[in-house]
Write a protein that holds these residues in place. Structure first.
Motif, PDB file in Angstrom:
ATOM      1  N   SER A  17       0.836  -1.206   0.000  1.00  0.00           N
ATOM      2  CA  SER A  17       0.000   0.000   0.000  1.00  0.00           C
ATOM      3  C   SER A  17       0.869   1.253   0.000  1.00  0.00           C
ATOM      4  O   SER A  17       1.999   1.243   0.489  1.00  0.00           O
ATOM      5  N   VAL A  64      -8.934   0.405 -10.911  1.00  0.00           N
ATOM      6  CA  VAL A  64      -8.525   0.645  -9.520  1.00  0.00           C
ATOM      7  C   VAL A  64      -9.691   0.533  -8.539  1.00  0.00           C
ATOM      8  O   VAL A  64      -9.477   0.597  -7.318  1.00  0.00           O
ATOM      9  N   ARG A  67      -9.744  -0.985  -4.860  1.00  0.00           N
ATOM     10  CA  ARG A  67      -8.378  -1.019  -4.324  1.00  0.00           C
ATOM     11  C   ARG A  67      -7.899   0.372  -3.914  1.00  0.00           C
ATOM     12  O   ARG A  67      -7.140   0.504  -2.956  1.00  0.00           O
ATOM     13  N   PHE A  68      -8.326   1.391  -4.642  1.00  0.00           N
ATOM     14  CA  PHE A  68      -7.898   2.765  -4.372  1.00  0.00           C
ATOM     15  C   PHE A  68      -9.062   3.553  -3.779  1.00  0.00           C
ATOM     16  O   PHE A  68     -10.223   3.322  -4.123  1.00  0.00           O
ATOM     17  N   MET A  83      -3.831   3.774  -1.837  1.00  0.00           N
ATOM     18  CA  MET A  83      -3.693   2.705  -2.826  1.00  0.00           C
ATOM     19  C   MET A  83      -3.343   1.409  -2.094  1.00  0.00           C
ATOM     20  O   MET A  83      -2.297   1.325  -1.452  1.00  0.00           O
ATOM     21  N   LEU A  86      -1.571  -3.206  -4.347  1.00  0.00           N
ATOM     22  CA  LEU A  86      -0.915  -2.678  -5.537  1.00  0.00           C
ATOM     23  C   LEU A  86      -0.400  -3.802  -6.440  1.00  0.00           C
ATOM     24  O   LEU A  86       0.055  -4.855  -5.963  1.00  0.00           O
ATOM     25  N   ASP A  90       0.211  -0.947 -11.785  1.00  0.00           N
ATOM     26  CA  ASP A  90      -0.049   0.361 -11.175  1.00  0.00           C
ATOM     27  C   ASP A  90       1.184   1.260 -11.233  1.00  0.00           C
ATOM     28  O   ASP A  90       1.102   2.440 -10.866  1.00  0.00           O
ATOM     29  N   THR A  91       2.314   0.714 -11.655  1.00  0.00           N
ATOM     30  CA  THR A  91       3.540   1.502 -11.775  1.00  0.00           C
ATOM     31  C   THR A  91       3.338   2.630 -12.770  1.00  0.00           C
ATOM     32  O   THR A  91       2.960   2.396 -13.920  1.00  0.00           O
ATOM     33  N   VAL A 125       5.798  -0.465  -8.427  1.00  0.00           N
ATOM     34  CA  VAL A 125       5.377  -1.687  -7.752  1.00  0.00           C
ATOM     35  C   VAL A 125       6.219  -2.831  -8.292  1.00  0.00           C
ATOM     36  O   VAL A 125       6.172  -3.141  -9.490  1.00  0.00           O
TER      37      VAL A 125
END
Length: 127
Positions: A17, A64, A67-68, A83, A86, A90-91, A125
């Motif tokens: 996270s 997302v 998750r976000f 976030m 991850l 998500d990078t 990530v």
């Protein structure tokens, strides 16, 4: 001159996270809906989430959702993005942006609607 300054990015492992912050100055923060966008290497910038001026409504990209979490503290002129879970995809460089709401309950995922942008913060990530 309006300033949006992101912070909180970094390197995190898959499943981890991060909490991003965006500090706004020189604007009446509560007059603006606020959004998060991201841009991965070699890809176009994409919408992540947006929150209306009163925190009453939010809207997320499907990638997302769940998750976000986007939130804001109007008394602190600060926007957040929590976030969780991850994934490597998500990078990206994450940007906050402000769009004038003119008192409306206004949400938009369209980057061209936004008036002001921050410089971005890198989120990586690792798997």
């Amino acid at each position: 001159q309006v300033q949006l300054v992101e912070s909180g990015g970094g390197l995190v492992q898959v499943g981890g996270s991060l909490r991003l912050s965006c500090a706004a100055s020189r604007l009446t923060f509560s007059n603006y809906a606020m959004g998060w966008f991201r841009q991965a290497p070699g890809k176009e910038r994409e919408f992540v989430a947006v929150i209306n001026w009163s925190s009453g409504r939010t809207y997320y990209a499907d990638s997302v959702k769940g998750r976000f979490t986007i939130s804001r503290a109007n008394t602190q002129n600060t926007l957040f993005l929590q976030m969780n879970s991850l994934k490597p995809e998500d990078t990206a460089v994450y940007y906050c942006a402000a769009v004038q709401a003119y008192g409306r309950d206004y949400l938009t995922p369209n980057e061209y609607d936004y008036n002001y942008w921050g410089q971005g913060t890198q989120v990586t990530v690792s798997s």
